[in-house]
Design a protein around this motif. Sequence first.
Motif, mmCIF file in Angstrom:
data_model
loop_
_atom_site.group_PDB
_atom_site.id
_atom_site.type_symbol
_atom_site.label_atom_id
_atom_site.label_comp_id
_atom_site.label_asym_id
_atom_site.label_seq_id
_atom_site.Cartn_x
_atom_site.Cartn_y
_atom_site.Cartn_z
ATOM 1 N N ARG A 322 0.871 -1.178 0.000
ATOM 2 C CA ARG A 322 0.000 0.000 0.000
ATOM 3 C C ARG A 322 0.906 1.225 0.000
ATOM 4 O O ARG A 322 1.376 1.667 1.043
ATOM 5 C CB ARG A 322 -0.913 0.013 1.228
ATOM 6 C CG ARG A 322 -1.817 -1.215 1.353
ATOM 7 C CD ARG A 322 -2.933 -1.157 0.314
ATOM 8 N NE ARG A 322 -3.909 -2.211 0.499
ATOM 9 C CZ ARG A 322 -3.918 -3.358 -0.180
ATOM 10 N NH1 ARG A 322 -2.958 -3.581 -1.087
ATOM 11 N NH2 ARG A 322 -4.843 -4.263 0.023
ATOM 12 N N SER A 329 -2.315 8.084 4.412
ATOM 13 C CA SER A 329 -2.360 6.631 4.244
ATOM 14 C C SER A 329 -3.439 6.005 5.125
ATOM 15 O O SER A 329 -4.072 5.010 4.736
ATOM 16 C CB SER A 329 -0.994 6.020 4.574
ATOM 17 O OG SER A 329 -0.602 6.349 5.889
ATOM 18 N N SER A 333 -6.557 3.599 3.807
ATOM 19 C CA SER A 333 -6.878 2.282 4.368
ATOM 20 C C SER A 333 -8.344 2.202 4.770
ATOM 21 O O SER A 333 -8.997 1.168 4.582
ATOM 22 C CB SER A 333 -5.978 1.999 5.574
ATOM 23 O OG SER A 333 -4.612 1.978 5.201
#
Length: 458
Positions: A322, A329, A333
């Motif tokens: 990822r 981030s 997610s």
Amino acid sequence: MPKPTTVFTCTACGATHKKWAGRCDACGQWNTIVEEAPLSQGPGRGLGAIKGRAIPLSNLQAHEAPPPRINAGIAELDRVLGGGLVPGSALLVGGDPGIGKSTLLLQAAAAFSNAGKHAIYISGEEASAQVRMRAHRLGLAEAPMRLGAETNLRDILTTLDAERPDVAVIDSIQTLWSDTVEAAPGSVSQVRASAHELVTFAKRRGVAVILVGHVTKEGQIAGPRVVEHMVDTVLYFEGERGHQFRILRSVKNRFGPAGEIGVFEMTGAGLAEVTNPSALFLSERGQPVAGSAVFAGIEGTRPVLTEVQALVAPSTLASPRRTVVGLDSGRVSTILAVLEARCGIPFAGLDVFLNVAGGMKVVEPAADLAIAAALLSAREDSALPADAVLFGEISLSGALRPVAQAENRLKEAQKLGFTQAILPDATKVEGNDNERGGMGFRRIADLTGFVGEVFGAG
């Protein structure tokens, strides 16, 4: 007389400790505790022993004229400052090494001097000859600004007090040293003492002082956080070395809006202003491709359109990668989890790469819908309409929530030729709910409806 007890203070959070430790118990930071000697409280030295003068008080109905401004003539810099420099203010400018802080402030000092203001540039990192070479390269050799190279704080203050400039640039605060502090230059004690003296001088003499600060590997300005509280304005100069774009962002401003940005382009002749950053960030978009979505965002008071790019590929790893550049981030997610839990679209076994074109950093939740659209477009290998912009926040239930300043976002998109907008159903706009001035609106209530309408799947 009792001997003053030595205290130990954390430079990160300000917590006090009875003894030194490697790690602060309050904030968890390492190597931030320093020794400090408290003020003496002997006979006649306490606050209650001698009465001070009464301070004047006023009510909230008092009317005061707004502070005067010093315009640099650099529109992007004046925008970030809230309309120009305020005399007697202190600014702190931080950024990664080599990003262009010295270039920006040298150009600013030259612009102030060309506008008839007395500007002084004092470098503690480079010799005067090096600064002159940069000035010649930038075409600033004829600017009537004054230049000096010194690190001794006492000499710098004496010079500024004699010259009485309108603007003084100190590059940088980490190189200064005060002979009243027994510590090496760049240490917490030296940085704090130097910043305090310079801010006090700025307020006392009405001089606008601009300080350059180094940053840590985490991107925070190095040194004690109290320096950021001392100054009136904190600016961060951001950008990627591989991109020519540079963004000056205001994270604190007592004389203007915080969060405002100014966009510059690094060229061979220095930093050039970018008056229309949306057009610049979208200039390299060609034919519609899978994994690309245009987000209509707001940076400070300015609407900015950016391109969110996604790539989804099968992974050979037990834990798929990822990789996120320019986005939060943790937010990405969460969006992946909502897509799988609410829409039944799994990303297990797939590598996910996300990027914001041009080196821009997007942090507002309004980018959720554009992120989800780019991910779905890349996964399904289906391009989104080239004339569409997206914005909207995604809740954990999968619902699309409206965001602020929708009108400004739509006006910017329409100005750049976009003819449709995909937005949350509850978004309020002026005029017709489904169309305005040739721009059509596609209102969607939740993420499941977005997947079905845009990508033809439920």
